[in-house]
Design an enzyme around this catalytic site. Structure first.
Site, PDB file in Angstrom:
ATOM      1  N   HIS A   1      -3.289 -25.763 -15.748  1.00 38.54           N
ATOM      2  CA  HIS A   1      -3.141 -25.127 -17.054  1.00 38.54           C
ATOM      3  C   HIS A   1      -4.346 -25.405 -17.927  1.00 38.54           C
ATOM      4  O   HIS A   1      -4.866 -24.509 -18.605  1.00 38.54           O
ATOM      5  CB  HIS A   1      -1.870 -25.626 -17.746  1.00 38.54           C
ATOM      6  CG  HIS A   1      -1.656 -24.997 -19.094  1.00 38.54           C
ATOM      7  ND1 HIS A   1      -2.268 -25.458 -20.238  1.00 38.54           N
ATOM      8  CD2 HIS A   1      -0.907 -23.936 -19.469  1.00 38.54           C
ATOM      9  CE1 HIS A   1      -1.911 -24.714 -21.270  1.00 38.54           C
ATOM     10  NE2 HIS A   1      -1.085 -23.778 -20.823  1.00 38.54           N
TER      11      HIS A   1
ATOM     12  N   GLU B   1     -12.935 -26.399 -18.049  1.00 39.35           N
ATOM     13  CA  GLU B   1     -13.771 -25.719 -17.066  1.00 39.35           C
ATOM     14  C   GLU B   1     -13.629 -26.426 -15.731  1.00 39.35           C
ATOM     15  O   GLU B   1     -13.381 -27.633 -15.681  1.00 39.35           O
ATOM     16  CB  GLU B   1     -15.233 -25.732 -17.526  1.00 39.35           C
ATOM     17  CG  GLU B   1     -15.457 -24.911 -18.780  1.00 39.35           C
ATOM     18  CD  GLU B   1     -16.928 -24.894 -19.193  1.00 39.35           C
ATOM     19  OE1 GLU B   1     -17.727 -25.691 -18.609  1.00 39.35           O
ATOM     20  OE2 GLU B   1     -17.289 -24.107 -20.079  1.00 39.35           O
TER      21      GLU B   1
ATOM     22  N   LEU C   1       5.322 -26.340 -12.488  1.00 42.87           N
ATOM     23  CA  LEU C   1       6.508 -26.897 -11.863  1.00 42.87           C
ATOM     24  C   LEU C   1       7.723 -25.981 -11.917  1.00 42.87           C
ATOM     25  O   LEU C   1       8.819 -26.373 -11.511  1.00 42.87           O
ATOM     26  CB  LEU C   1       6.825 -28.244 -12.514  1.00 42.87           C
ATOM     27  CG  LEU C   1       5.628 -29.209 -12.497  1.00 42.87           C
ATOM     28  CD1 LEU C   1       5.924 -30.457 -13.293  1.00 42.87           C
ATOM     29  CD2 LEU C   1       5.212 -29.552 -11.078  1.00 42.87           C
TER      30      LEU C   1
ATOM     31  N   GLY D   1       7.418 -18.923 -14.683  1.00 39.28           N
ATOM     32  CA  GLY D   1       7.277 -18.644 -16.102  1.00 39.28           C
ATOM     33  C   GLY D   1       6.130 -17.679 -16.320  1.00 39.28           C
ATOM     34  O   GLY D   1       5.594 -17.086 -15.370  1.00 39.28           O
TER      35      GLY D   1
ATOM     36  N   HIS E   1       2.977 -18.004 -17.114  1.00 39.38           N
ATOM     37  CA  HIS E   1       1.685 -18.270 -16.463  1.00 39.38           C
ATOM     38  C   HIS E   1       1.712 -17.859 -14.997  1.00 39.38           C
ATOM     39  O   HIS E   1       0.743 -17.277 -14.486  1.00 39.38           O
ATOM     40  CB  HIS E   1       1.338 -19.752 -16.569  1.00 39.38           C
ATOM     41  CG  HIS E   1       1.017 -20.213 -17.946  1.00 39.38           C
ATOM     42  ND1 HIS E   1       0.175 -19.519 -18.793  1.00 39.38           N
ATOM     43  CD2 HIS E   1       1.436 -21.305 -18.644  1.00 39.38           C
ATOM     44  CE1 HIS E   1       0.073 -20.159 -19.945  1.00 39.38           C
ATOM     45  NE2 HIS E   1       0.827 -21.241 -19.878  1.00 39.38           N
TER      46      HIS E   1
END
Length: 271
Positions: free
Chosen positions: A35, A71, A93, A96, A98
Site C-alpha cells: 500500500h 517508491e 489482507l 476491497g 485496492h
C-alpha cells in the site's frame, strides 16, 4: 548432456535458452504490491519480507511496487519489466477497493501481460503468523480452562466499506478463534465498525477480562500503532517478515500462475 541452459537477462528475468539461441520463457515475475506508508518502518518491513520470498524461491524475479506514498510506485515497477509477464501479489489482507479497482487499473496500463493474485487473507498461513505474533507478545502457550474463560482477542484490521473485506476479516477472526480456543472479535482502524476500543468493551462485558489485540497489519504504521494503544492487556506486533507470510505470498503467486485465464478475469477470491 542437455541442449538447454538457464540464463538471466539484464532485467533479472530468468529463462531457458536452447543451444540454437531461442529463449523459452521463464516464470512470470512476482511483483509484491504494497500500500505504502509514511512510516519508514513499513518500507523496511516490506523489503525484509521480499528477501524472505527470494530466499524461498531462488531464481524467481521478485519486485516491489506501491499503490501510493512510497517508491517505487507500481506503474514504475511494471514499466521496468518491459514486456515480461508478471503476477501481482497484493500485500493486503482482504478484498476491497485496492484489490478490486486500484491494482487492476494500474496493471491495465502495463505493456506486459499481468495477473492479479488474491489478497493474503483469509488463509491458515495468515492465522499461523497471527498466532506466533501473539505468542511473542506473551499469549500463554498452553492456557488452562480458567484462563481461556477469562481471555479474548480483538483482531485489529485496517477496515473498508467493501462488504467483501469485512467478510474476509470475519473469516480470519473465526480461524484464529479456532486456533486459540477463545472468542476473537474483528475490529477496524477506519471505515468500518466496531473500533478496537468498542470491541474490547464488548468482550469485557462478556466477562473476558484478559483481552489481547492481534495486529492484522502487514507492517508497522499509523493504524497499527493506534490499535495497539487500545490494548488493555497485550498487543502483538504486525505480521512483518514472518516465514509463513513469505510462504503465503508464494502460494498466492502459484495459484495465479495455475489459474485458467477465464477465471483470472474475475475479481480475485481470497479462499
Amino acid at each position: 548432456m542437455t541442449d538447454l541452459d538457464t540464463t538471466a537477462d539484464t532485467s533479472g528475468r530468468r529463462g531457458i535458452v536452447a543451444l540454437d539461441g531461442r529463449r523459452r520463457p521463464g516464470p512470470p515475475a512476482l511483483v509484491l504490491v504494497g500500500h505504502g506508508s509514511r512510516d519508514p518502518r513499513a518500507l523496511r518491513t516490506v523489503l525484509a519480507l521480499m528477501e524472505r520470498v527470494r530466499e524461498l524461491r531462488p531464481g524467481l524475479s521478485v519486485r516491489l511496487g506501491h499503490i501510493e506514498l512510497n517508491e517505487p510506485l507500481l506503474p514504475d515497477t511494471l514499466a521496468g519489466l518491459g514486456d515480461a509477464p508478471a503476477v501481482l501479489v497484493p500485500l493486503l489482507l482482504s478484498r476491497g477497493y485496492h484489490v478490486k479497482r486500484d491494482i487492476p487499473e494500474m496493471a491495465a496500463g502495463a505493456t506486459a501481460h499481468t495477473r492479479v493474485a488474491a489478497p493474503l487473507g483469509p488463509h491458515p498461513l495468515l492465522v499461523e503468523t497471527l498466532y506466533d505474533r501473539l505468542l511473542e507478545a506473551g499469549w500463554p502457550t498452553a492456557p488452562d480452562d480458567a484462563v481461556r474463560r477469562a481471555s479474548g482477542v480483538v483482531l485489529a484490521a485496517a477496515g473498508s466499506r467493501d462488504p467483501d473485506s469485512a467478510a474476509d476479516t470475519r473469516r480470519t477472526a473465526r480461524l484464529l478463534a479456532d486456533r486459540l480456543g477463545v472468542p476473537v472479535v474483528p475490529a477496524y482502524a477506519t471505515a468500518a465498525t466496531p473500533t478496537v476500543r468498542t470491541a474490547v468493551r464488548a468482550l469485557t462485558a462478556r466477562g473476558r477480562h484478559r483481552v489481547a489485540v492481534a495486529s492484522c497489519f502487514t507492517a508497522p504504521g499509523r493504524f497499527a500503532t493506534q490499535c495497539a494503544e487500545a490494548a488493555p492487556w497485550m498487543s502483538s506486533a504486525p505480521l512483518g517478515a514472518h516465514q509463513a507470510m513469505a510462504r503465503l505470498i508464494l502460494h498466492r503467486y502459484d495459484q495465479a500462475v495455475s489459474t485458467p485465464a477465464t477465471l483470472r478475469n474475475r475479481t480475485p477470491a481470497s479462499a
